[in-house]
Design an enzyme around this catalytic site. Structure first.
Site, PDB file in Angstrom:
ATOM      1  CG  HIS A 126       0.478  -2.756   0.474  1.00 53.50           C
ATOM      2  ND1 HIS A 126      -0.531  -3.303   1.245  1.00 53.50           N
ATOM      3  CD2 HIS A 126       1.100  -1.855   1.273  1.00 53.50           C
ATOM      4  CE1 HIS A 126      -0.514  -2.743   2.441  1.00 53.50           C
ATOM      5  NE2 HIS A 126       0.460  -1.857   2.488  1.00 53.50           N
ATOM      6  CG  ASP A 177      -2.426  -5.833  -0.115  1.00 50.30           C
ATOM      7  OD1 ASP A 177      -1.294  -6.194  -0.484  1.00 50.30           O
ATOM      8  OD2 ASP A 177      -2.626  -4.916   0.699  1.00 50.30           O
ATOM      9  N   GLY A 270       3.054   1.666   9.338  1.00 53.38           N
ATOM     10  CA  GLY A 270       3.837   0.642  10.013  1.00 53.38           C
ATOM     11  C   GLY A 270       3.041  -0.581  10.415  1.00 53.38           C
ATOM     12  CB  SER A 272       0.902  -2.246   5.891  1.00 48.46           C
ATOM     13  OG  SER A 272       0.080  -1.158   5.575  1.00 48.46           O
ATOM     14  N   GLY A 273       0.381  -5.331   6.817  1.00 52.68           N
ATOM     15  CA  GLY A 273       0.917  -6.685   6.812  1.00 52.68           C
ATOM     16  C   GLY A 273       0.734  -7.431   8.111  1.00 52.68           C
TER      17      GLY A 273
END
Length: 322
Positions: A126, A177, A270, A272-273
């Protein structure tokens, strides 16, 4: 309880909805920006290059002793939300992803990522494809490795343009995701320095409390963190997240439920991932999850939801090995 649509926005999408253009640099010409972006990252030289370590032998090794002791002078304020500053070099596989947006220009840190071998890193799908933009164009993305304090050029970081982007074929609205960004790192076989995270555990997880890291906001309405932060989060059964989020969101096998319920800690805009990592019995760190979404930044009563790496490991290894 069925949540309104805004609950399922990623933290990064909320920034855009609340006026992200005010936070990005004003760049008048996208063409000029692309040229400047390319020239800068092509000519960039660091004091050290990307590590050409043997992934099987060196994965998950941190040269810094991981400490969770909170500094006294920052006891009430330190957070990822409510985490603590990391020691420099403690999480060498942590990546900061920067994107060159066609409309808003060069955005600094957009999402986190994690180095899984000298040529590949993983992030959340995402971060690339969401309700705000769909930018699966490798030329627009850059991985920053070896960074710790984003506000200081420490001569330990290096920037590598992304060469290829692979998003899981079943990704949709935070289901499946996961995405991989492959960068051709031509100097990696000759350089030394960074370790990548391990992709597999060496048995059952003995410690049900793992560590999330990122440069996300320290407080929900504050700026991104300058220095990399860490927070310990407990792992839960997925049924807990399903109960908390209700029928409006289906928690599936590819999800991982983790986080405190009292609102004292959690991921935020910030993060995410970025990685959720656990320590193996041999002392090395392996990747158990990718920061995906939550009900808000450390909202009381709701744990965060991560992408469960083990569920996607065959897909990851198939793409890396081929």
């Amino acid at each position: 309880m069925v949540f309104p649509r805004r609950v399922f926005l990623s933290w990064e999408e909320e920034v855009f909805e609340k006026g992200w253009p005010k936070a990005v640099k004003n760049i008048t010409s996208f063409t000029q920006t692309v040229k400047a972006h390319t020239l800068f990252f092509t000519s960039f030289r660091s004091c050290h290059s990307l590590a050409g370590v043997d992934h099987a032998d060196q994965c998950g090794v941190s040269k810094v002793t991981i400490s969770y002791r909170q500094p006294r002078d920052n006891y009430t304020q330190g957070r990822i939300v409510n985490g603590k500053p990391t020691l420099k070099g403690a999480w060498p596989w942590q990546v900061s992803l920067e994107v060159l947006h066609p409309k808003y220009g060069l955005i600094g840190h957009w999402c986190g990522g994690v180095l899984v071998n000298p040529s590949w890193l993983i992030t959340a799908a995402h971060c690339i494809h969401n309700d705000i933009f769909n930018l699966p164009l490798p030329a627009l993305w850059t991985a920053v490795l070896g960074d710790w304090d984003r506000n200081v050029e420490e001569e330990t970081e290096f920037r590598i343009p992304i060469d290829e982007i692979l998003i899981h074929q079943s990704f949709r609205n935070y289901q499946n995701d996961i995405g991989e960004l492959a960068a051709l790192m031509r100097l990696s076989r000759e350089a030394k320095g960074l370790s990548s995270v391990c992709l597999e555990s060496d048995g059952e997880i003995t410690d049900r409390v793992c560590t999330a890291t990122g440069w996300g906001r320290n407080v929900p309405a504050g700026p991104l963190s300058a220095r990399l932060r860490q927070v310990r989060v407990p792992l839960h059964k997925n049924s807990l997240c399903q109960d908390k989020y209700g029928p409006g969101l289906k928690i599936e096998d590819g999800h991982l439920c983790a986080g405190k319920l009292d609102g004292s800690t959690g991921a935020c805009i910030g993060d995410s991932g970025g990685p959720l990592q656990c320590r193996r019995q041999d002392g090395r760190w392996f990747l158990i999850g990718i920061t995906s979404f939550g009900s808000g930044c450390a909202k009381p009563g709701y744990p965060d939801v991560y992408t469960r790496l083990s569920y996607y490991l065959p897909w990851v290894l198939d793409n890396i090995n081929n």
